[in-house]
Design a protein around this motif. Structure first.
Motif, PDB file in Angstrom:
ATOM      1  N   ASP A   1      32.055  68.407   9.503  1.00 41.25           N
ATOM      2  CA  ASP A   1      31.620  67.008   9.437  1.00 41.25           C
ATOM      3  C   ASP A   1      30.419  66.826   8.517  1.00 41.25           C
ATOM      4  OD1 ASP A   1      33.635  66.051  11.020  1.00 41.25           O
ATOM      5  OD2 ASP A   1      32.476  66.045  12.876  1.00 41.25           O
ATOM      6  N   LEU A   2      29.456  67.743   8.569  1.00 40.85           N
ATOM      7  CA  LEU A   2      28.294  67.594   7.697  1.00 40.85           C
ATOM      8  C   LEU A   2      28.696  67.737   6.234  1.00 40.85           C
ATOM      9  CD1 LEU A   2      25.246  67.233   7.326  1.00 40.85           C
ATOM     10  CD2 LEU A   2      25.024  69.730   7.446  1.00 40.85           C
ATOM     11  N   LEU A   3      29.458  68.765   5.920  1.00 43.69           N
ATOM     12  CA  LEU A   3      29.845  68.986   4.524  1.00 43.69           C
ATOM     13  C   LEU A   3      30.794  67.894   4.039  1.00 43.69           C
ATOM     14  CD1 LEU A   3      30.268  72.865   4.549  1.00 43.69           C
ATOM     15  CD2 LEU A   3      28.239  71.498   4.017  1.00 43.69           C
ATOM     16  N   ASN A   4      31.622  67.385   4.936  1.00 42.31           N
ATOM     17  CA  ASN A   4      32.478  66.256   4.565  1.00 42.31           C
ATOM     18  C   ASN A   4      31.651  65.030   4.233  1.00 42.31           C
ATOM     19  OD1 ASN A   4      34.138  63.669   6.020  1.00 42.31           O
ATOM     20  ND2 ASN A   4      35.277  64.870   4.521  1.00 42.31           N
ATOM     21  N   SER A   5      30.626  64.757   5.031  1.00 38.21           N
ATOM     22  CA  SER A   5      29.762  63.604   4.761  1.00 38.21           C
ATOM     23  C   SER A   5      29.070  63.735   3.411  1.00 38.21           C
ATOM     24  CB  SER A   5      28.715  63.453   5.863  1.00 38.21           C
ATOM     25  OG  SER A   5      29.306  63.044   7.080  1.00 38.21           O
ATOM     26  N   ILE A   6      28.570  64.937   3.119  1.00 36.20           N
ATOM     27  CA  ILE A   6      27.902  65.153   1.830  1.00 36.20           C
ATOM     28  C   ILE A   6      28.890  64.949   0.685  1.00 36.20           C
ATOM     29  CG2 ILE A   6      26.722  66.846   0.391  1.00 36.20           C
ATOM     30  CD1 ILE A   6      25.742  68.166   3.021  1.00 36.20           C
ATOM     31  N   GLU A   7      30.079  65.514   0.831  1.00 39.04           N
ATOM     32  CA  GLU A   7      31.067  65.435  -0.240  1.00 39.04           C
ATOM     33  C   GLU A   7      31.516  64.004  -0.503  1.00 39.04           C
ATOM     34  OE1 GLU A   7      35.390  67.383  -1.513  1.00 39.04           O
ATOM     35  OE2 GLU A   7      34.675  67.577   0.550  1.00 39.04           O
ATOM     36  N   ILE A   8      31.853  63.261   0.548  1.00 36.80           N
ATOM     37  CA  ILE A   8      32.386  61.913   0.319  1.00 36.80           C
ATOM     38  C   ILE A   8      31.288  60.937  -0.100  1.00 36.80           C
ATOM     39  CG2 ILE A   8      34.351  62.300   1.840  1.00 36.80           C
ATOM     40  CD1 ILE A   8      33.026  60.623   3.980  1.00 36.80           C
ATOM     41  N   LEU A   9      30.059  61.152   0.374  1.00 41.87           N
ATOM     42  CA  LEU A   9      28.974  60.282  -0.082  1.00 41.87           C
ATOM     43  C   LEU A   9      28.691  60.525  -1.561  1.00 41.87           C
ATOM     44  CD1 LEU A   9      26.931  58.118   0.613  1.00 41.87           C
ATOM     45  CD2 LEU A   9      25.328  59.915   1.306  1.00 41.87           C
ATOM     46  N   THR A  10      28.764  61.780  -1.978  1.00 45.42           N
ATOM     47  CA  THR A  10      28.584  62.100  -3.395  1.00 45.42           C
ATOM     48  C   THR A  10      29.650  61.407  -4.240  1.00 45.42           C
ATOM     49  OG1 THR A  10      27.646  64.270  -2.860  1.00 45.42           O
ATOM     50  CG2 THR A  10      28.474  63.956  -5.091  1.00 45.42           C
ATOM     51  N   GLY A  11      30.903  61.565  -3.844  1.00 44.05           N
ATOM     52  CA  GLY A  11      31.991  60.953  -4.603  1.00 44.05           C
ATOM     53  C   GLY A  11      31.937  59.445  -4.607  1.00 44.05           C
ATOM     54  N   ALA A  12      31.630  58.861  -3.457  1.00 43.76           N
ATOM     55  CA  ALA A  12      31.611  57.402  -3.352  1.00 43.76           C
ATOM     56  C   ALA A  12      30.481  56.791  -4.173  1.00 43.76           C
ATOM     57  CB  ALA A  12      31.483  56.987  -1.890  1.00 43.76           C
ATOM     58  N   THR A  13      29.284  57.373  -4.089  1.00 45.97           N
ATOM     59  CA  THR A  13      28.169  56.803  -4.843  1.00 45.97           C
ATOM     60  C   THR A  13      28.384  56.976  -6.350  1.00 45.97           C
ATOM     61  OG1 THR A  13      26.947  58.883  -4.504  1.00 45.97           O
ATOM     62  CG2 THR A  13      26.463  57.067  -3.012  1.00 45.97           C
ATOM     63  N   THR A  14      28.932  58.120  -6.745  1.00 49.12           N
ATOM     64  CA  THR A  14      29.201  58.330  -8.163  1.00 49.12           C
ATOM     65  C   THR A  14      30.209  57.315  -8.680  1.00 49.12           C
ATOM     66  OG1 THR A  14      28.748  60.712  -7.982  1.00 49.12           O
ATOM     67  CG2 THR A  14      30.036  59.987  -9.871  1.00 49.12           C
ATOM     68  N   SER A  15      31.300  57.144  -7.951  1.00 52.21           N
ATOM     69  CA  SER A  15      32.341  56.198  -8.375  1.00 52.21           C
ATOM     70  C   SER A  15      31.831  54.766  -8.365  1.00 52.21           C
ATOM     71  CB  SER A  15      33.560  56.325  -7.455  1.00 52.21           C
ATOM     72  OG  SER A  15      34.151  57.597  -7.567  1.00 52.21           O
ATOM     73  N   PHE A  16      31.094  54.410  -7.318  1.00 57.99           N
ATOM     74  CA  PHE A  16      30.595  53.042  -7.209  1.00 57.99           C
ATOM     75  C   PHE A  16      29.600  52.727  -8.325  1.00 57.99           C
ATOM     76  CE2 PHE A  16      27.671  49.803  -5.593  1.00 57.99           C
ATOM     77  CZ  PHE A  16      28.578  48.803  -5.238  1.00 57.99           C
ATOM     78  N   THR A  17      28.716  53.660  -8.611  1.00 56.45           N
ATOM     79  CA  THR A  17      27.727  53.440  -9.666  1.00 56.45           C
ATOM     80  C   THR A  17      28.403  53.223 -11.011  1.00 56.45           C
ATOM     81  OG1 THR A  17      26.066  54.760  -8.494  1.00 56.45           O
ATOM     82  CG2 THR A  17      25.716  54.406 -10.848  1.00 56.45           C
ATOM     83  N   GLU A  18      29.370  54.097 -11.312  1.00 53.39           N
ATOM     84  CA  GLU A  18      29.997  54.048 -12.635  1.00 53.39           C
ATOM     85  C   GLU A  18      30.998  52.912 -12.768  1.00 53.39           C
ATOM     86  OE1 GLU A  18      29.071  55.778 -15.239  1.00 53.39           O
ATOM     87  OE2 GLU A  18      27.512  56.594 -13.929  1.00 53.39           O
ATOM     88  N   ARG A  19      31.763  52.636 -11.725  1.00 55.80           N
ATOM     89  CA  ARG A  19      32.868  51.689 -11.826  1.00 55.80           C
ATOM     90  C   ARG A  19      32.513  50.285 -11.348  1.00 55.80           C
ATOM     91  NH1 ARG A  19      36.527  52.697 -15.128  1.00 55.80           N
ATOM     92  NH2 ARG A  19      38.136  51.672 -13.876  1.00 55.80           N
ATOM     93  N   CYS A  20      31.339  50.124 -10.742  1.00 61.19           N
ATOM     94  CA  CYS A  20      30.966  48.804 -10.240  1.00 61.19           C
ATOM     95  C   CYS A  20      29.533  48.423 -10.597  1.00 61.19           C
ATOM     96  CB  CYS A  20      31.156  48.746  -8.724  1.00 61.19           C
ATOM     97  SG  CYS A  20      30.779  47.137  -7.997  1.00 61.19           S
ATOM     98  N   LEU A  21      28.574  49.197 -10.114  1.00 61.28           N
ATOM     99  CA  LEU A  21      27.177  48.782 -10.192  1.00 61.28           C
ATOM    100  C   LEU A  21      26.706  48.553 -11.620  1.00 61.28           C
ATOM    101  CD1 LEU A  21      24.578  48.193  -8.673  1.00 61.28           C
ATOM    102  CD2 LEU A  21      24.105  50.653  -8.631  1.00 61.28           C
ATOM    103  N   ARG A  22      27.031  49.481 -12.513  1.00 58.82           N
ATOM    104  CA  ARG A  22      26.577  49.349 -13.897  1.00 58.82           C
ATOM    105  C   ARG A  22      27.109  48.091 -14.565  1.00 58.82           C
ATOM    106  NH1 ARG A  22      23.986  53.884 -15.685  1.00 58.82           N
ATOM    107  NH2 ARG A  22      24.525  55.861 -14.647  1.00 58.82           N
ATOM    108  N   GLY A  23      28.261  47.644 -14.138  1.00 61.89           N
ATOM    109  CA  GLY A  23      28.907  46.523 -14.812  1.00 61.89           C
ATOM    110  C   GLY A  23      28.701  45.164 -14.177  1.00 61.89           C
ATOM    111  N   ILE A  24      27.826  45.053 -13.193  1.00 63.01           N
ATOM    112  CA  ILE A  24      27.589  43.760 -12.541  1.00 63.01           C
ATOM    113  C   ILE A  24      26.930  42.793 -13.515  1.00 63.01           C
ATOM    114  CG2 ILE A  24      26.229  42.574 -10.753  1.00 63.01           C
ATOM    115  CD1 ILE A  24      26.669  44.969  -8.947  1.00 63.01           C
ATOM    116  N   THR A  25      27.468  41.593 -13.590  1.00 61.52           N
ATOM    117  CA  THR A  25      26.888  40.537 -14.415  1.00 61.52           C
ATOM    118  C   THR A  25      26.589  39.325 -13.543  1.00 61.52           C
ATOM    119  OG1 THR A  25      29.092  39.694 -14.992  1.00 61.52           O
ATOM    120  CG2 THR A  25      28.080  41.307 -16.508  1.00 61.52           C
ATOM    121  N   VAL A  26      25.866  38.378 -14.125  1.00 62.83           N
ATOM    122  CA  VAL A  26      25.376  37.222 -13.357  1.00 62.83           C
ATOM    123  C   VAL A  26      25.987  35.934 -13.878  1.00 62.83           C
ATOM    124  CG1 VAL A  26      23.314  35.984 -12.617  1.00 62.83           C
ATOM    125  CG2 VAL A  26      23.201  38.427 -13.059  1.00 62.83           C
TER     126      VAL A  26
END
Length: 490
Positions: free
Chosen positions: A394-419
């Motif tokens: 469970d601990l290693l799973n949490s680390i792994e999926i949080l790493t993947g999710a934040t990386t994907s979210f940053t690159e595919r969503c956060l950087r491209g937010i416009t107003v």
């Protein structure tokens, strides 16, 4: 192969081993091996041995296995132990060399398919530890020119597991794997996300919009101020995570069964820690108290709690972004999230906030993992917490999926937010909460009356103030400037 009492006789040559092989259905072969419970058949192409086979048969639960990061951590422990035992004169040099060579291959991921056990297995990870011992022993035997199963030459327990117990190595492997993953993968992903939030906060600092409390209109803020709050939430989460990593850097090397260090040679723990540090490049130290390190799992719980804290923050942020981007025609629509895929199989042209939804689901899972870790941590009894396989998964799973999710979210969503600047300005002027600034001039009750009149009449606060001639137009426009209320504009 066995004497009249059923005890194993050492293989004396390759011919005897070959005669022990049997053909099985499908043309494969098995070899007969024996552990303390007796004889058992092992697939001949397997590097694992009898105890792993018994665990395979016993624990048919989930088909989920401990991740490669844990296997690499096990390998680090076996290498460090072999070198410490060699230095202490307990392990013959040729055997130590073979074990170390085999371990380095495992560390590189060469035999991942040989680590076959279900997460839900024997307590304390005894089966998992023996899986590693058997794989390393058999590979070391090959390197020395022997057939697999020649445990009279290199034995999984007597040689590979020398000066160790499942009770200290499994705890230690969790710590090593978690620290390596956090420092090499998760921390950089979180810091990258933090930097992008900070950049967006600066970019959006002069974009005024209505604040919202209780999901109702509140005094104005800027979008940059809103994003600066997100950045700070993440920054604090990273700081808490860094503190938890310090706890994980304590390793229970040499505590053996209950923390007493039974059966280890002099200075084993110090040498082993030195070798783990050299191999991993991480600042590991010996556990301050091996008895605590064997019976408790507080460092693991602390790390999971820090991950949960970050997950809770990210859920809040993801929900905000979904609401702020809702629409595009009938929602708030203050920001635009990048379009990354079609959103509906039936409604043409629909686009959904899929990256934020993914982030939410990942964080829900991390919170669930944390609950299981909490239960497993408190379930330890007397000198050992036996629930380490679940803690590891469970601990290693949490680390792994949080790493993947934040990386994907940053690159595919956060950087491209416009107003949508016009939308933000429009909504900020319509907010009835602008009347708050008048309370210091005309009193709370009169200000509330103006808000009521504006709402009933479908007009803005500034329009109502001008019509009621509470102050001249210039003063009204200056006082009721939404951006000025935020403190960004002086």
């Amino acid at each position: 192969m066995y004497d009249k009492f059923g005890d194993i006789r050492p293989y004396r040559d390759r011919t005897r081993l070959k005669r022990s092989l049997k053909t099985v259905v499908g043309g494969g072969h098995i070899r007969s091996e024996k552990d303390t419970l007796g004889e058992i058949e092992v697939p001949d192409d397997a590097y694992y041995g009898p105890q792993t086979v018994r665990a395979i048969n016993n624990f048919r639960v989930s088909r989920q296995k401990l991740p490669p990061s844990f296997i690499r951590a096990q390998a680090a422990i076996k290498l460090a132990s072999a070198r410490a035992n060699l230095e202490a004169g307990k392990l013959e040099p040729k055997i130590a060399k073979a074990i170390i060579s085999a371990v380095l291959e495992v560390r590189k991921g060469k035999f991942e398919e040989q680590f076959v056990l279900d997460v839900f297995q024997s307590g304390a990870g005894t089966s998992q530890n023996m899986n590693a011992n058997e794989v390393i022993a058999n590979r070391a035997l090959e390197m020395m020119g022997y057939e697999r199963g020649r445990y009279d030459i290199i034995h999984p327990n007597d040689h590979v597991n020398m000066s160790q117990s499942s009770n200290d190595t499994t705890h230690t492997a969790i710590h090593i794997a978690a620290v390596e993953m956090m420092n090499a993968e998760l921390m950089p992903a979180l810091v990258d996300m933090l930097m992008v939030f900070s950049e967006k906060a600066a970019e959006f600092m002069d974009i005024v919009k209505p604040g919202r409390t209780h999901l109702q209109d509140a005094v104005p803020v800027t979008l940059g101020q809103e994003f600066s709050g997100y950045a700070r939430m993440l920054e604090l989460g990273i700081k808490r995570l860094e503190i938890s990593v310090e706890g994980l850097c304590e390793l229970n090397m040499g505590g053996t069964a209950v923390g007493t260090g039974l059966n280890i040679p002099e200075n084993f723990s110090n040498i082993a820690i030195r070798e783990v540090r050299a191999l991993t490049g991480q600042d590991f130290v010996l556990a301050g108290n091996p008895f605590e390190a064997t019976q408790a799992a507080e460092a693991i719980l602390g790390a999971s709690s820090s991950l949960r804290s970050i997950a809770v923050s990210l859920i809040k942020i993801a929900n905000d972004l979904r609401l702020l981007s809702s629409g595009p025609r009938t929602g708030i629509g203050e920001i635009n999230l990048p379009t990354v895929q079609p959103g509906s199989s039936i409604m043409p042209g629909k686009v959904n906030p899929v990256m934020a939804e993914m982030l939410n689901m990942t964080c829900f899972q991390i919170i669930g993992n944390d609950s299981a870790i909490m239960m497993a941590t408190q379930g330890g009894q007397f000198e050992l917490n036996v629930f380490t396989p679940l803690l590891a998964y469970d601990l290693l799973n949490s680390i792994e999926i949080l790493t993947g999710a934040t990386t994907s979210f940053t690159e595919r969503c956060l950087r491209g937010i416009t107003v949508n600047r016009d939308r933000c300005e429009e909504l900020s002027k319509q907010s009835l909460a602008l009347v708050t600034i008048l309370a210091t001039k005309i009193g709370y009750e009169e200000a509330a009356n103006i808000a009521h009149i504006a709402h009933v009449g479908g007009k803005t606060i500034i329009e109502t103030v001008k019509e009621m001639r509470i102050m001249d137009e210039k003063d009204a426009e200056e006082l009721l400037d939404p951006l000025k209320m935020t403190g960004v504009k002086q």
